[in-house]
Design an enzyme around this catalytic site. Structure first.
Site, PDB file in Angstrom:
ATOM      1  N   LYS A  29      33.018  44.088  40.883  1.00  0.00           N
ATOM      2  CA  LYS A  29      34.077  43.969  40.594  1.00  0.00           C
ATOM      3  C   LYS A  29      34.168  43.635  38.760  1.00  0.00           C
ATOM      4  O   LYS A  29      34.763  44.146  38.267  1.00  0.00           O
ATOM      5  CB  LYS A  29      34.708  42.814  40.983  1.00  0.00           C
ATOM      6  N   HIS A  68      35.936  32.156  29.305  1.00  0.00           N
ATOM      7  CA  HIS A  68      37.129  32.483  29.745  1.00  0.00           C
ATOM      8  C   HIS A  68      38.130  31.290  29.468  1.00  0.00           C
ATOM      9  O   HIS A  68      39.314  31.470  29.212  1.00  0.00           O
ATOM     10  CB  HIS A  68      36.994  32.380  31.371  1.00  0.00           C
TER      11      HIS A  68
END
Ligand code: NDP
Length: 419
Positions: free
Chosen positions: A260, A375
């Site tokens: 991914k 993040h």
């Protein structure tokens, strides 16, 4: 010639970034106008799909300074996910300093198939088809003669017995096009002859997205000194990255997430250049399972001798620069211009390189600081925007949010009210 600097590119406004590109002759004024406009017109969109109501916009970003086979590229990326472009740019910088990416295009052929059933004697049928191979290749070419003029056309024909089926495969050089429609036309043209030769019936005739004749490899290395200034820590990170790559080879749960991360980059450039991302995803995931276990598509090894961490990725990439919707979306054309209008093969190499860069950044973060550290700041930014912060409020709201124990939309809204 002075070296083009990308320092501070991420701190600029979109307008300043466009100025940087035009003033350095990386973007024409016409293309700049397109990027400043709405992009795909509704009238065009209405011709591309059915029951169209509107168009959907996504961020169109740039990951600068990818050195691939000794040449510098700025890669357009279309993605809605925060941190993806930043991670790719970071990896590209380290990889360039360590020698850049190398790519190899193994081949660029599409494969079509006709699945025959009710074939009474498969051995006799196979022989009959084999005897007519040259004529069948010729017949396929007659179905799409323009590809011959472009230097492409059918290349080989072979078959396999699988369960009750006799499956006939055809490989085709589709040149700059992905080739789905031309291969489908060729396969359907072959059906009557194949049914007659085999005595069976055709279940279906269509292109395969398992593009094993369009494999592309990208390699890159990163000097250990860029993993950490502390030599021992850098060696530890390198060992952990190698282990992370091994984990993706043995555990499908990890492999799916590993891949991914690769597709964060691959899809962003595939989408920007107007290619069929479902086709690329389907082919690559099938390739990841080629030995009956789903595995990571890239590997990293710690080379003690050169003191580098070395990465390699191989993907099936039947990428196009012509056909499909590529000529219809003006923003897609800008993406091709930004890349210097590469050939389909060159573009496929860039896509593989970007996938590897994205994978490097993810593994580096996962095995050192953890993925959340980077993040959270971007997550805070998304929350600030969701809460309704104006451009000049975002920075201070983000810094306040990062100090909060529970960073969520409710907190963001409360803090914004106070601001
Ligand atoms: P097109 O049907 O658009 O065919 C390619 C076009 O590009 C042709 O018109 C061809 O012209 C033109 N062309 C111009 N220059 C070149 C060149 N140098 N080399 C090759 N072609 C050139 O697209 P494809 O056949 O590539 O099919 C892709 C589309 O099919 C995508 O939109 C895809 O989403 C869709 N699709 C995908 C499927 C799948 O993945 N399973 C199934 C069905 C559709 P000319 O005819 O004159 O040669």
């Amino acid at each position: 010639m002075t070296k083009l600097s990308w320092t501070g590119f991420s701190k600029k406004t979109p307008h300043e970034r466009l100025e940087h590109l035009t003033s350095n002759a990386l973007l024409s004024h016409e293309d700049k106008e397109i990027l400043n406009s709405k992009g795909l017109e509704l009238a065009t969109a209405n011709q591309m799909a059915e029951n169209v109501l509107s168009t959907l916009s996504l961020p169109f970003a740039l990951a600068p300074d990818f050195q691939v086979n000794g040449k510098d590229y700025q890669l357009p990326m279309v993605t809605e996910e925060p941190s993806v472009v930043a991670a790719a740019s970071y990896a590209a910088k380290l990889i360039k300093r360590s020698g850049g990416f190398k790519t190899e295009i193994h081949n660029r052929l599409m494969i079509g198939q006709v699945a025959l059933f009710d074939v009474a004697d498969k051995a006799t049928a196979s022989q009959a088809i084999l005897n007519q191979k040259a004529d069948l290749l010729d017949l396929a070419n007659q179905a799409h003669p323009s590809i011959l003029k472009r230097g492409g056309g059918s290349r080989d024909l072979w078959f396999e017995e699988k369960s009750d089926f006799l499956i006939v495969y055809l490989s085709v050089d589709t040149q700059e096009a992905m080739g789905a429609n031309m291969v489908n036309t060729m396969m359907e043209t072959l059906v009557p002859n194949l049914e007659e030769l085999s005595g069976g019936q055709s279940l279906m005739a269509i292109l395969s997205n398992y593009a094993t004749e369009s494999l592309v490899t990208a390699t890159a290395a990163v000097d250990l000194r860029y993993l950490s200034r502390n030599k021992e820590e850098a060696q530890l990170f390198a060992k952990k990255m190698e282990m992370a790559s091994q984990l993706a080879q043995v555990d499908p749960y990890r492999a799916a997430t590993h891949n991914k991360g690769i597709f964060n980059g691959v899809d962003a450039l595939v989408l920007a250049t107007g290619n069929d991302w479902r086709a690329i995803e389907a082919g690559a995931h099938a390739y990841a399972s080629r030995d009956d276990q789903y595995r990571g598509l890239s590997t990293w090894t710690y080379d003690k001798e050169s003191q580098q961490i070395k990465g390699e990725i191989t993907l099936p990439l039947p990428i196009a620069t012509k056909g499909g919707s590529i000529g219809l979306n003006p923003t897609v054309q800008v993406a091709h211009d930004l890349l210097g209008n590469p050939s389909a093969k060159e573009l496929a190499g860039l896509i593989a390189a970007l996938g590897l860069a994205q994978n490097f950044a993810a593994l580096k973060a996962l095995t050192s600081t953890g993925i959340q550290a980077g993040h959270m700041k971007l997550q805070a930014k998304s929350l600030a925007l969701l809460a309704g912060a104006k451009e000049d409020q975002v920075a201070s709201l983000v810094s306040q949010l990062l100090k909060e124990k529970h960073m969520n939309l409710e907190t963001a809204e409360k803090l914004l009210k106070k601001l």
